[in-house]
Enzyme design. Structure first.
Site, PDB file in Angstrom:
ATOM      1  N   HIS A  59       4.447 -12.856 -12.624  1.00  0.00           N
ATOM      2  CA  HIS A  59       4.819 -11.846 -13.595  1.00  0.00           C
ATOM      3  C   HIS A  59       5.405 -12.418 -14.874  1.00  0.00           C
ATOM      4  CE1 HIS A  59       4.045  -9.509 -10.203  1.00  0.00           C
ATOM      5  NE2 HIS A  59       5.256  -9.395  -9.723  1.00  0.00           N
ATOM      6  N   MET A 104      18.693  -4.591 -30.894  1.00  0.00           N
ATOM      7  CA  MET A 104      18.975  -5.775 -31.698  1.00  0.00           C
ATOM      8  C   MET A 104      20.470  -5.899 -31.825  1.00  0.00           C
ATOM      9  SD  MET A 104      16.453  -5.671 -34.855  1.00  0.00           S
ATOM     10  CE  MET A 104      14.710  -5.563 -34.653  1.00  0.00           C
ATOM     11  N   SER A 112      16.749   3.123 -26.840  1.00  0.00           N
ATOM     12  CA  SER A 112      16.708   3.327 -25.388  1.00  0.00           C
ATOM     13  C   SER A 112      15.683   4.416 -25.114  1.00  0.00           C
ATOM     14  CB  SER A 112      18.074   3.780 -24.869  1.00  0.00           C
ATOM     15  OG  SER A 112      18.965   2.710 -24.936  1.00  0.00           O
ATOM     16  N   TYR A 162      -8.096 -13.215   1.696  1.00  0.00           N
ATOM     17  CA  TYR A 162      -9.010 -12.812   0.608  1.00  0.00           C
ATOM     18  C   TYR A 162     -10.431 -13.356   0.791  1.00  0.00           C
ATOM     19  CZ  TYR A 162      -4.901 -11.438  -2.258  1.00  0.00           C
ATOM     20  OH  TYR A 162      -3.759 -10.867  -2.742  1.00  0.00           O
ATOM     21  N   ALA A 177       0.835  -1.211   0.000  1.00  0.00           N
ATOM     22  CA  ALA A 177       0.000   0.000   0.000  1.00  0.00           C
ATOM     23  C   ALA A 177       0.866   1.255   0.000  1.00  0.00           C
ATOM     24  CB  ALA A 177      -0.926  -0.022   1.216  1.00  0.00           C
ATOM     25  N   LYS A 178       1.873   1.271   0.871  1.00  0.00           N
ATOM     26  CA  LYS A 178       2.655   2.516   0.961  1.00  0.00           C
ATOM     27  C   LYS A 178       3.629   2.670  -0.220  1.00  0.00           C
ATOM     28  CE  LYS A 178       6.395   0.895   3.861  1.00  0.00           C
ATOM     29  NZ  LYS A 178       6.694   0.387   5.149  1.00  0.00           N
ATOM     30  N   GLY A 210       1.603  -4.435 -16.413  1.00  0.00           N
ATOM     31  CA  GLY A 210       1.410  -2.996 -16.587  1.00  0.00           C
ATOM     32  C   GLY A 210       2.694  -2.282 -16.959  1.00  0.00           C
ATOM     33  N   LYS A 242      16.370 -13.313  -6.111  1.00  0.00           N
ATOM     34  CA  LYS A 242      16.490 -12.150  -5.222  1.00  0.00           C
ATOM     35  C   LYS A 242      17.913 -12.094  -4.699  1.00  0.00           C
ATOM     36  CE  LYS A 242      11.866 -11.327  -3.563  1.00  0.00           C
ATOM     37  NZ  LYS A 242      11.817  -9.891  -3.722  1.00  0.00           N
ATOM     38  N   LYS A 275      14.651 -17.367 -15.573  1.00  0.00           N
ATOM     39  CA  LYS A 275      15.556 -17.247 -14.426  1.00  0.00           C
ATOM     40  C   LYS A 275      15.025 -16.148 -13.535  1.00  0.00           C
ATOM     41  CE  LYS A 275      19.830 -18.057 -16.845  1.00  0.00           C
ATOM     42  NZ  LYS A 275      21.019 -17.435 -17.366  1.00  0.00           N
TER      43      LYS A 275
HETATM   44  N1  LIG Z   1       5.192  -5.406  -1.146  1.00  0.00           N
HETATM   45  C1  LIG Z   1       5.369  -5.459  -2.445  1.00  0.00           C
HETATM   46  O1  LIG Z   1       6.312  -4.852  -3.010  1.00  0.00           O
HETATM   47  C2  LIG Z   1       4.443  -6.260  -3.298  1.00  0.00           C
HETATM   48  C3  LIG Z   1       3.411  -6.999  -2.743  1.00  0.00           C
HETATM   49  N2  LIG Z   1       2.536  -7.680  -3.548  1.00  0.00           N
HETATM   50  C4  LIG Z   1       1.408  -8.443  -2.985  1.00  0.00           C
HETATM   51  O2  LIG Z   1       0.602  -7.593  -2.154  1.00  0.00           O
HETATM   52  C5  LIG Z   1       0.029  -8.332  -1.087  1.00  0.00           C
HETATM   53  C6  LIG Z   1       0.359  -7.619   0.222  1.00  0.00           C
HETATM   54  O3  LIG Z   1       1.773  -7.572   0.351  1.00  0.00           O
HETATM   55  P1  LIG Z   1       2.516  -6.641   1.411  1.00  0.00           P
HETATM   56  O4  LIG Z   1       1.861  -5.309   1.506  1.00  0.00           O
HETATM   57  O5  LIG Z   1       3.945  -6.714   1.069  1.00  0.00           O
HETATM   58  O6  LIG Z   1       2.243  -7.446   2.750  1.00  0.00           O
HETATM   59  P2  LIG Z   1       2.252  -6.971   4.262  1.00  0.00           P
HETATM   60  O7  LIG Z   1       2.897  -8.072   5.019  1.00  0.00           O
HETATM   61  O8  LIG Z   1       2.782  -5.599   4.419  1.00  0.00           O
HETATM   62  O9  LIG Z   1       0.677  -7.012   4.606  1.00  0.00           O
HETATM   63  C7  LIG Z   1      -0.251  -5.973   4.329  1.00  0.00           C
HETATM   64  C8  LIG Z   1      -1.152  -5.753   5.534  1.00  0.00           C
HETATM   65  O10 LIG Z   1      -1.946  -6.920   5.729  1.00  0.00           O
HETATM   66  C9  LIG Z   1      -2.138  -7.158   7.111  1.00  0.00           C
HETATM   67  N3  LIG Z   1      -1.647  -8.507   7.396  1.00  0.00           N
HETATM   68  C10 LIG Z   1      -0.366  -8.956   7.324  1.00  0.00           C
HETATM   69  N4  LIG Z   1      -0.304 -10.268   7.632  1.00  0.00           N
HETATM   70  C11 LIG Z   1      -1.561 -10.641   7.897  1.00  0.00           C
HETATM   71  C12 LIG Z   1      -2.153 -11.866   8.275  1.00  0.00           C
HETATM   72  N5  LIG Z   1      -1.427 -12.968   8.420  1.00  0.00           N
HETATM   73  N6  LIG Z   1      -3.491 -11.896   8.481  1.00  0.00           N
HETATM   74  C13 LIG Z   1      -4.238 -10.793   8.317  1.00  0.00           C
HETATM   75  N7  LIG Z   1      -3.726  -9.605   7.964  1.00  0.00           N
HETATM   76  C14 LIG Z   1      -2.415  -9.534   7.750  1.00  0.00           C
HETATM   77  C15 LIG Z   1      -1.340  -6.106   7.858  1.00  0.00           C
HETATM   78  O11 LIG Z   1      -2.246  -5.072   8.232  1.00  0.00           O
HETATM   79  P3  LIG Z   1      -2.947  -4.981   9.657  1.00  0.00           P
HETATM   80  O12 LIG Z   1      -2.199  -5.846  10.614  1.00  0.00           O
HETATM   81  O13 LIG Z   1      -2.888  -3.528   9.990  1.00  0.00           O
HETATM   82  O14 LIG Z   1      -4.330  -5.461   9.395  1.00  0.00           O
HETATM   83  C16 LIG Z   1      -0.385  -5.562   6.823  1.00  0.00           C
HETATM   84  O15 LIG Z   1      -0.094  -4.207   7.040  1.00  0.00           O
HETATM   85  C17 LIG Z   1       0.625  -9.741  -1.176  1.00  0.00           C
HETATM   86  O16 LIG Z   1      -0.337 -10.554  -1.806  1.00  0.00           O
HETATM   87  C18 LIG Z   1       1.852  -9.579  -2.079  1.00  0.00           C
HETATM   88  O17 LIG Z   1       2.106 -10.704  -2.882  1.00  0.00           O
HETATM   89  C19 LIG Z   1       2.648  -7.623  -4.909  1.00  0.00           C
HETATM   90  C20 LIG Z   1       3.639  -6.898  -5.510  1.00  0.00           C
HETATM   91  C21 LIG Z   1       4.640  -6.195  -4.780  1.00  0.00           C
HETATM   92  O1  LIG Z   2       5.448  -8.779  -7.121  1.00  0.00           O
HETATM   93  C1  LIG Z   2       6.592  -8.609  -6.761  1.00  0.00           C
HETATM   94  O2  LIG Z   2       7.378  -7.788  -7.483  1.00  0.00           O
HETATM   95  C2  LIG Z   2       8.479  -7.172  -6.864  1.00  0.00           C
HETATM   96  C3  LIG Z   2       9.299  -6.576  -7.995  1.00  0.00           C
HETATM   97  O3  LIG Z   2       8.554  -5.559  -8.624  1.00  0.00           O
HETATM   98  P1  LIG Z   2       9.288  -4.400  -9.433  1.00  0.00           P
HETATM   99  O4  LIG Z   2       8.198  -3.755 -10.194  1.00  0.00           O
HETATM  100  O5  LIG Z   2       9.905  -3.490  -8.415  1.00  0.00           O
HETATM  101  O6  LIG Z   2      10.292  -5.074 -10.304  1.00  0.00           O
HETATM  102  C4  LIG Z   2       9.276  -8.170  -6.059  1.00  0.00           C
HETATM  103  O7  LIG Z   2      10.270  -7.489  -5.334  1.00  0.00           O
HETATM  104  C5  LIG Z   2       8.351  -8.853  -5.089  1.00  0.00           C
HETATM  105  O8  LIG Z   2       9.049  -9.907  -4.431  1.00  0.00           O
HETATM  106  C6  LIG Z   2       7.168  -9.467  -5.758  1.00  0.00           C
HETATM  107  O9  LIG Z   2       6.212  -9.835  -4.764  1.00  0.00           O
END
Ligand SMILES: NC(=O)C1=CN([C@@H]2O[C@H](COP(=O)(O)OP(=O)(O)OC[C@H]3O[C@@H](n4cnc5c(N)ncnc54)[C@H](OP(=O)(O)O)[C@@H]3O)[C@@H](O)[C@H]2O)C=CC1
Ligand SMILES: O=C1O[C@H](COP(=O)(O)O)[C@@H](O)[C@H](O)[C@H]1O
EC number: 1.1.1.49
Length: 485
Positions: A271, A412, A433, A152, A44-45, A212, A369, A366
């Site tokens: 992805h 290319m 580029s 979910y 979110a952030k 995207g 992290k 491939k």
């Molecule tokens: N972070 C990233 O860069 C990316 C993340 N994603 C996807 O986004 C989704 C969220 O990821 P991310 O924000 O990193 O995850 P976080 O671990 O930050 O979780 C998001 C929020 O969910 C709540 N939460 C965490 N764990 C649990 C739990 N076990 N049960 C219920 N609530 C929980 C917490 O909020 P609170 O406790 O306040 O309710 C937390 O602030 C995932 O599906 C991830 O794959 C996809 C692409 C990139």
């Molecule tokens: O979905 C995810 O993508 C990020 C990489 O995204 P990018 O746009 O910054 O390349 C990855 O770090 C993360 O593990 C994965 O959940």
């Protein structure tokens, strides 16, 4: 326009007009509530709120219509949420836009499985709708689940029970879910059924943000609008296709999430393929589909997704010998990772597509992290020229490279005569580029584009339920290998 000049149309005109004409759906207006569930979290952030801010400052979110709600369990005031995200919103110089945007955000705290919290959320949304629609009109509600997939089902149930849009005059309720969509075929299907019982497929947007990215979005144009590529894009000319994702950082506190899913589900399935290997491999399947699919009969989302499904259905089961998995040193030092974790943070595998175009061409994926560089690219390597007359020199192969990030580019690699009196060959590049060619143009972040698509109702760049099922099948073998190791 003079030579060397070029013209960039506004994005809304560029794709949507042609798409809207084809799909027959009219642009929608009216009160719009965007609800970010998991608003306290990392995604979110870092991605969701910044993308919303960018859409706002570019005029894609009308302040007279839109309101943004954060929802999570953590107790926060509106101001505390705004303080958390402020530092991630880029255009800090435009203080006016920033503060107006932040004022659009309200926070509601509550659990993910209780009607009481979601009823409060519904009241907050309704108050906003009443304040914006002096006379009753259509209202649009977009719920973005920035949450671990384990919650979910309960969140979707709560939305369905307490928070659907109420207008009889139009509008909609849409749900955006983040990958990974389950851990394997069974759990993906289970999750799909749970959500599918509550919402129509047209209301569900399964997001894979790599779809995207600018150069991923360019794939269809490149392949099907250029005569150059049409006759070459097949097994007769292509030796192999490499799809590579490297990150130069590790889990950084996201180990709790990552360790459960791993690099296959995180990236390869989503992805790159959108099937189901460590989180990284997940990313790769969608990209693979765009590289390998046949020409769709039109740009309608369903036609494109039909062609992607056919590619996934043609993927041959992966064999153990064609998988390498690894874990970076120090991964278990992350306090959010169990000390005995076996989760792969690196995976490489070969996928083979059993069809007329691709039989015999390896697709090498491939993903890793904490490697030494950050790069995501697609590399198409061509076969050697038959009957080479320049035998004195080892000729490099022709390659076509699409660099998704960093610094978007496509180039290319080809063999030319080394300038000078001698007849010598050398490898050189035809280079496009983006930083140089499109100076001054800002390339939208993947999430900006995809969130805008959800508001417009364009599902082209989202994963359909049957795509997900076939993906999970094709990488199921990979999970099995990972589970053995
Ligand atoms: N972070 C990233 O860069 C990316 C993340 N994603 C996807 O986004 C989704 C969220 O990821 P991310 O924000 O990193 O995850 P976080 O671990 O930050 O979780 C998001 C929020 O969910 C709540 N939460 C965490 N764990 C649990 C739990 N076990 N049960 C219920 N609530 C929980 C917490 O909020 P609170 O406790 O306040 O309710 C937390 O602030 C995932 O599906 C991830 O794959 C996809 C692409 C990139
Ligand atoms: O979905 C995810 O993508 C990020 C990489 O995204 P990018 O746009 O910054 O390349 C990855 O770090 C993360 O593990 C994965 O959940």
């Amino acid at each position: 326009m003079g030579s060397g000049e070029w013209h960039v149309e506004k994005r809304s005109t560029l794709r949507n007009d042609s798409f809207v004409k084809e799909s027959g759906s009219a642009p929608e207006t009216g009160c719009l509530s965007i609800v970010v569930l998991g608003a306290s979290g990392d995604l979110a952030k870092k991605k969701t709120f910044p993308a919303l801010f960018n859409l706002y400052r570019q005029g894609f979110l009308n302040p007279d219509e839109v309101h943004i709600f954060g929802y999570a369990r953590t107790k926060l005031s509106d101001e505390e949420l705004r303080d958390r995200i402020r530092g991630y919103l880029v255009d800090q110089k435009n203080a006016d836009a920033l503060s107006k945007f932040l004022q659009l955000i309200k926070y509601v705290s509550g659990p993910y499985d209780s009607e009481e919290g979601f009823q409060r959320l519904d009241r907050a949304i309704s108050e906003h709708e009443i304040s914006k629609n002096s006379s009753e009109g259509s209202s649009r509600r977009l719920f973005y689940l920035a949450l671990p997939p384990s919650v979910y089902p309960s969140v979707c149930k709560m939305i369905k029970t307490c928070c659907m849009n109420k207008s009889d005059l139009g509008g909609w309720t849409r749900i955006v879910v983040e990958k990974p969509f389950g851990k394997d075929l069974d759990s993906a299907e289970q999750l799909s059924s749970q959500i599918g019982e509550l919402f129509d497929e047209s209301q569900i947007y399964r997001i894979d943000h790599y779809l995207g990215k600018e150069l991923v979005q360019n794939m269809l144009v490149l392949r099907f609008a250029n005569r150059f590529f049409l006759p070459l894009w097949n097994r007769d000319n292509i030796e192999n296709v490499q799809i590579v994702f490297r990150e130069d950082f590790g889990t950084e506190g996201r180990g709790g999430y990552f360790d459960e899913y791993g690099i296959i589900r995180d990236i390869i399935q989503n992805h790159l393929l959108q099937a189901s290997i460590p989180d990284i491999i997940f990313i790769y399947l969608q990209v693979l589909c765009l590289v390998a699919m046949e020409k769709p009969i039109s740009l309608k989302p369903e036609h494109i997704r039909d062609e992607k499904v056919k590619v996934l259905q043609s993927v041959v089961p992966i064999t153990d010998e064609e998988v390498v998995l690894g874990q970076y040193e120090g991964y278990r030092d992350d306090p959010t990772v169990p000390d005995d974790s076996n989760t792969p943070t690196f995976a490489t595998t070969i996928l083979r597509i059993h069809n007329e175009r691709w039989e015999g061409v390896p697709f090498i994926l491939k993903a890793g992290k904490a490697l030494n560089s950050r790069k995501a690219e697609i590399r198409i390597q061509f076969k050697d020229v038959p009957g080479d007359i320049f035998r004195c020199q080892k000729q490099g192969r022709n390659e076509f490279v699409i660099r998704l990030q960093p610094s978007e580019a496509m180039y290319m690699k080809l063999t030319v005569k080394q300038p000078g009196l001698e007849m010598q060959t050398v490898q050189s590049e035809l280079d496009l580029s983006y930083g140089q060619r499109y100076q001054g143009v800002s390339i939208p972040e993947a999430y900006e584009r995809l969130i805008l698509d959800t508001i417009k109702g364009d599902q082209q760049h989202f994963v359909r339920r049957d795509e997900l099922k076939v993906e999970s099948c094709c990488v199921g073998d990979l999970y099995a290998v990972a589970a053995q190791d």
